[in-house]
Design a protein around this motif. Sequence first.
Motif, short mmCIF file in Angstrom:
data_model
loop_
_atom_site.label_atom_id
_atom_site.label_comp_id
_atom_site.label_asym_id
_atom_site.label_seq_id
_atom_site.Cartn_x
_atom_site.Cartn_y
_atom_site.Cartn_z
N UNK A 139 -4.35 -26.82 -31.12
CA UNK A 139 -4.57 -28.19 -31.59
C UNK A 139 -3.66 -28.54 -32.77
N UNK A 140 -3.26 -27.53 -33.55
CA UNK A 140 -2.43 -27.78 -34.71
C UNK A 140 -1.06 -27.11 -34.64
N UNK A 141 -1.00 -25.92 -34.07
CA UNK A 141 0.27 -25.19 -34.00
C UNK A 141 0.49 -24.61 -32.61
N UNK A 142 1.73 -24.31 -32.33
CA UNK A 142 2.09 -23.68 -31.07
C UNK A 142 2.98 -22.47 -31.36
N UNK A 143 2.93 -21.49 -30.46
CA UNK A 143 3.75 -20.30 -30.59
C UNK A 143 4.52 -20.08 -29.29
N UNK A 144 5.79 -19.76 -29.44
CA UNK A 144 6.64 -19.53 -28.28
C UNK A 144 7.19 -18.11 -28.33
N UNK A 145 6.91 -17.37 -27.28
CA UNK A 145 7.49 -16.04 -27.08
C UNK A 145 8.44 -16.12 -25.89
N UNK A 146 9.66 -15.65 -26.08
CA UNK A 146 10.61 -15.57 -24.98
C UNK A 146 10.89 -14.11 -24.70
N UNK B 165 10.47 -11.71 -27.77
CA UNK B 165 10.76 -12.12 -29.15
C UNK B 165 10.06 -13.43 -29.48
N UNK B 166 9.62 -13.53 -30.75
CA UNK B 166 8.81 -14.67 -31.19
C UNK B 166 9.65 -15.62 -32.04
N UNK B 167 9.59 -16.89 -31.66
CA UNK B 167 10.34 -17.92 -32.35
C UNK B 167 9.53 -18.49 -33.52
N UNK B 168 10.22 -18.95 -34.54
CA UNK B 168 9.55 -19.61 -35.68
C UNK B 168 9.64 -21.13 -35.59
N UNK B 169 10.35 -21.64 -34.60
CA UNK B 169 10.50 -23.08 -34.43
C UNK B 169 10.58 -23.40 -32.96
N UNK C 71 20.28 -21.44 -24.55
CA UNK C 71 21.34 -20.80 -25.34
C UNK C 71 20.77 -19.61 -26.11
N UNK C 72 19.56 -19.77 -26.63
CA UNK C 72 18.93 -18.68 -27.38
C UNK C 72 18.69 -17.47 -26.48
N UNK C 73 18.20 -17.72 -25.26
CA UNK C 73 17.94 -16.62 -24.33
C UNK C 73 19.24 -15.91 -23.94
N UNK D 247 18.70 -12.97 -6.69
CA UNK D 247 19.24 -11.90 -7.50
C UNK D 247 18.12 -10.94 -7.89
N UNK D 248 18.36 -9.66 -7.72
CA UNK D 248 17.38 -8.68 -8.16
C UNK D 248 17.53 -8.38 -9.64
N UNK D 249 16.66 -7.51 -10.13
CA UNK D 249 16.81 -7.06 -11.52
C UNK D 249 15.99 -7.86 -12.51
N UNK D 250 16.58 -8.10 -13.67
CA UNK D 250 15.84 -8.63 -14.81
C UNK D 250 15.25 -10.01 -14.54
N UNK D 251 14.06 -10.23 -15.10
CA UNK D 251 13.34 -11.49 -14.97
C UNK D 251 13.13 -12.10 -16.34
N UNK D 252 13.52 -13.36 -16.50
CA UNK D 252 13.29 -14.08 -17.75
C UNK D 252 11.82 -14.46 -17.86
N UNK D 253 11.27 -14.39 -19.07
CA UNK D 253 9.84 -14.67 -19.27
C UNK D 253 9.62 -15.54 -20.49
#
Length: 294
Positions: A130-137, A179-183, A190-192, A117-123
């Motif tokens: 070591x203590x925290x992680x950050x997730x950007x979708x 977008x940046x998740x807090x958890x 489902x979120x995406x 499929x062409x077009x949009x790409x999910x990222x």
Amino acid sequence: MSHRLGANQYGKAETRVVRIVRDTPVHEIHDLNVSTALRGDFTAAHVDGDQAQVLPTDTQKNTAFAYAKLHGVASIEDYALALGARLLAACPAAQQAQVKVEQYAWDRIGDHSFTRRGGATRTTVVTVGRETSTVLSGVRELVLMNTTDSEFKGFLVDEFTTLAEADDRILATSLVATWRHTSAEIDWNASYDAALATLLRTFAGTYSRALQETLHAMGGALLDDQPGLAEVRFSAPNKHHFLVDFGPFRVDGLTNDGEVFVAADRPYGLIEAQVVRDDAPPAGDAWLAVPGFC
């Protein structure tokens, strides 16, 4: 002149990982482009050429392949979190492991047959510390167009301004949204899906006096719909469409009433903005190496 080593990171860029799930006769494809980077105390490698604390980029590549099988790819966020944690564990000198994943979509045409499929790409961009992680979708190359309900007027005019005001114009862009998740305790898929639906619905339903206004509306709607998001950022080129002038044509009665346009690919306006929840925790350096937000 004195000097010192500044910020640095190293990793393996654009490892193409294709995971085929064959657990049933109906197969699934997870088609990924994976980039990894390690940040930490690698001064000795830069200053003295001492590689004792360096996990080779080739090892990072191999780990990306192995974890596609060992951990699986239920979602690209979940896969990136697991891969980042493994790389961090394997490299004591590192303080952070960043994993960027692009997922290319395939449409099913049979139990084990697909068409790309062409077009949009999910990222996703995941930073594991070591203590925290950050997730950007996010999503990139989301090409959108409204053929009306868009204007652009009332702007500054000086001696170099030639742009005419527009009461009714085409609004088009190839959007990068992140977008940046807090958890990390959420259903990533489902979120995406919900985020993409919100962005599309808001773009289609917003009367636009400028692309900036549309982006703000889209970001606000996304934060309203998903309380677990801290902020959303946009990088949006204005894909200009200019009305073709039929005046010089020698054809009686030929008029162009907002029907025929020329699509110009460059130069183009580039609008970038973020919409942030008032009580959002700080992003730190999570946005490093995210296209459009360097």
